[in-house]
Design a protein around this motif. Sequence first.
Motif, mmCIF file in Angstrom:
data_model
loop_
_atom_site.group_PDB
_atom_site.id
_atom_site.type_symbol
_atom_site.label_atom_id
_atom_site.label_comp_id
_atom_site.label_asym_id
_atom_site.label_seq_id
_atom_site.Cartn_x
_atom_site.Cartn_y
_atom_site.Cartn_z
ATOM 1 N N ALA A 137 -41.484 -81.112 67.455
ATOM 2 C CA ALA A 137 -41.619 -80.198 66.070
ATOM 3 C C ALA A 137 -40.715 -80.566 64.959
ATOM 4 C CB ALA A 137 -41.465 -78.886 66.741
ATOM 5 N N ILE A 138 -41.319 -79.973 63.997
ATOM 6 C CA ILE A 138 -40.615 -79.954 62.734
ATOM 7 C C ILE A 138 -40.843 -78.647 61.971
ATOM 8 C CG2 ILE A 138 -40.598 -81.146 60.409
ATOM 9 C CD1 ILE A 138 -41.970 -83.629 61.566
ATOM 10 N N VAL A 139 -39.627 -78.034 61.469
ATOM 11 C CA VAL A 139 -40.047 -76.903 60.445
ATOM 12 C C VAL A 139 -39.237 -77.227 59.147
ATOM 13 C CG1 VAL A 139 -39.531 -74.358 60.383
ATOM 14 C CG2 VAL A 139 -39.711 -75.733 62.748
ATOM 15 N N ALA A 140 -39.960 -77.295 58.117
ATOM 16 C CA ALA A 140 -39.668 -77.575 56.944
ATOM 17 C C ALA A 140 -39.434 -76.320 56.123
ATOM 18 C CB ALA A 140 -40.600 -78.584 56.110
ATOM 19 N N GLY A 178 -48.670 -85.690 68.791
ATOM 20 C CA GLY A 178 -47.976 -84.440 69.507
ATOM 21 C C GLY A 178 -47.163 -83.929 68.588
ATOM 22 N N ILE A 179 -46.937 -84.298 67.375
ATOM 23 C CA ILE A 179 -45.899 -83.474 66.648
ATOM 24 C C ILE A 179 -46.297 -82.509 65.841
ATOM 25 C CG2 ILE A 179 -44.214 -83.938 64.662
ATOM 26 C CD1 ILE A 179 -44.054 -87.043 65.335
ATOM 27 N N ARG A 180 -45.909 -81.213 65.951
ATOM 28 C CA ARG A 180 -46.098 -80.110 65.167
ATOM 29 C C ARG A 180 -45.277 -80.096 64.060
ATOM 30 N NH1 ARG A 180 -44.899 -75.513 66.614
ATOM 31 N NH2 ARG A 180 -43.479 -76.089 68.212
ATOM 32 N N ILE A 181 -45.896 -79.745 62.818
ATOM 33 C CA ILE A 181 -45.090 -79.463 61.733
ATOM 34 C C ILE A 181 -45.528 -78.273 60.845
ATOM 35 C CG2 ILE A 181 -46.391 -81.154 60.652
ATOM 36 C CD1 ILE A 181 -44.064 -81.587 58.689
ATOM 37 N N ASN A 182 -44.585 -77.298 60.774
ATOM 38 C CA ASN A 182 -44.689 -76.187 59.853
ATOM 39 C C ASN A 182 -43.666 -75.868 58.817
ATOM 40 O OD1 ASN A 182 -47.179 -74.587 61.499
ATOM 41 N ND2 ASN A 182 -45.693 -75.398 63.359
ATOM 42 N N ALA A 183 -43.766 -74.906 58.076
ATOM 43 C CA ALA A 183 -42.772 -74.623 57.341
ATOM 44 C C ALA A 183 -42.525 -72.973 57.248
ATOM 45 C CB ALA A 183 -43.023 -74.957 55.714
ATOM 46 N N GLY A 240 -49.010 -77.074 60.845
ATOM 47 C CA GLY A 240 -49.858 -77.151 59.534
ATOM 48 C C GLY A 240 -49.605 -75.959 58.507
ATOM 49 N N THR A 241 -48.754 -74.840 59.052
ATOM 50 C CA THR A 241 -48.882 -73.487 58.306
ATOM 51 C C THR A 241 -47.697 -73.222 57.651
ATOM 52 O OG1 THR A 241 -49.675 -71.159 58.504
ATOM 53 C CG2 THR A 241 -48.142 -72.220 60.314
ATOM 54 N N THR A 242 -47.461 -72.290 56.555
ATOM 55 C CA THR A 242 -46.222 -71.774 56.219
ATOM 56 C C THR A 242 -46.115 -70.363 56.564
ATOM 57 O OG1 THR A 242 -46.254 -73.467 54.527
ATOM 58 C CG2 THR A 242 -45.037 -71.549 54.117
ATOM 59 N N LEU A 243 -44.892 -70.102 57.208
ATOM 60 C CA LEU A 243 -44.791 -68.613 57.460
ATOM 61 C C LEU A 243 -43.771 -68.034 56.622
ATOM 62 C CD1 LEU A 243 -44.885 -66.216 59.737
ATOM 63 C CD2 LEU A 243 -43.014 -67.494 61.075
ATOM 64 N N LEU A 244 -44.607 -67.040 55.961
ATOM 65 C CA LEU A 244 -43.826 -66.187 54.798
ATOM 66 C C LEU A 244 -42.767 -65.386 55.669
ATOM 67 C CD1 LEU A 244 -46.553 -65.562 52.610
ATOM 68 C CD2 LEU A 244 -44.526 -66.399 51.749
ATOM 69 N N VAL A 245 -41.380 -65.527 55.417
ATOM 70 C CA VAL A 245 -40.288 -64.754 55.875
ATOM 71 C C VAL A 245 -39.657 -63.840 54.619
ATOM 72 C CG1 VAL A 245 -38.428 -64.595 57.383
ATOM 73 C CG2 VAL A 245 -39.717 -66.375 57.724
ATOM 74 N N ASP A 246 -40.494 -63.010 54.205
ATOM 75 C CA ASP A 246 -40.091 -62.450 52.736
ATOM 76 C C ASP A 246 -40.278 -60.917 52.946
ATOM 77 O OD1 ASP A 246 -42.662 -61.987 53.034
ATOM 78 O OD2 ASP A 246 -43.184 -62.620 50.831
ATOM 79 N N GLY A 247 -40.023 -60.054 53.976
ATOM 80 C CA GLY A 247 -40.187 -58.892 53.700
ATOM 81 C C GLY A 247 -41.397 -58.219 52.926
#
Length: 269
Positions: A137-140, A178-183, A240-247
């Motif tokens: 896994a990758i998390v950018a 098999g690599i997942r990548i998200n941000a 392939g997604t971006t998770l907003l962590v922005d309250g």
Amino acid sequence: MAGEDEGPVALVIGGASGIGEATADELAQQGWRVVVADRDTEGAERVATRIGKTGPAAHWVGVDVTSTSSVEAATRDAAERWNRLDAVIPCAGVIDPSPSDALEDDALLRMLDIHLVGTIRCLRAAFPYLREAAEPAIVAISSVAAHIGTPHRLSYAAAKGGVESVVRTLAVEWAPSGIRINAVAPGWVKTPMIATAIDAGRLDASTLEKLSPFERLAEPVEVARAIAFLASPAASYVSGTTLLVDGALTVRGPWPQGVVPPPVRGHRS
Ligand SMILES: NC(=O)c1ccc[n+]([C@@H]2O[C@H](COP(=O)([O-])OP(=O)(O)OC[C@H]3O[C@@H](n4cnc5c(N)ncnc54)[C@H](O)[C@@H]3O)[C@@H](O)[C@H]2O)c1
């Protein structure tokens, strides 16, 4: 707790401070062996030593994400430390707000080099190791600046928008390996990066606090927990997604804080 011989291995680049440091701590608490990489080698050693004292194995390595040879050497060092690499979190960054009409080439290219090309360098170097992992896994790291207009952040916003495009591209291209990548896209987070800009008078703390409906900045660990989730097999079908962590900063819209809408006439509750 993972020991020297057990647990998945994560490489956290920019792990000497802020969100990267909190991510290294969080992953270690969840049983990962962590390699802390940073341009600030004293900071990387400090974080790895602190983590190692409390149980899980940790290693550190110097890296400059603006240099391909440095990134390749650091990634090789990280992967060879325990002969595996399961996750990479490219978290290095700097802040340099300036009016867009006065943005000079050097500053523009530096920001793109660190945030966008630096992320690409880290992921490209990690690919041969990650594709050998069981659940890679990758998390950018993006930013709300890629989602909302943020004055004086032209090069930063362009770089972070690019990071999200990288995530979408590689999620498709590297899925057969098999690599997942998200941000994650954090809002304003209480890190040394932001504290320094506030102290220098380049950012105003109370203005930043009011941007989120929660009226506070995020703690680094609140972003780190989201990163740890995306890096873990618990997110096995998330890519392939971006998770907003922005309250809720980006969805607040124009509604004034604390104002309750009047009841609709004729409505019976
Ligand atoms: N703090 C926020 O409010 C916020 C919000 C959204 C996104 N982000 C992003 O999160 C990431 C981490 O930021 P932070 O707030 O934790 O900052 P920070 O300054 O606390 O940590 C950044 C780390 O990156 C390292 N670094 C900088 N340039 C480097 C290089 N060329 N090579 C290797 N390491 C380098 C620094 O030494 C430092 O340890 C950045 O990508 C930033 O853009 C931060």
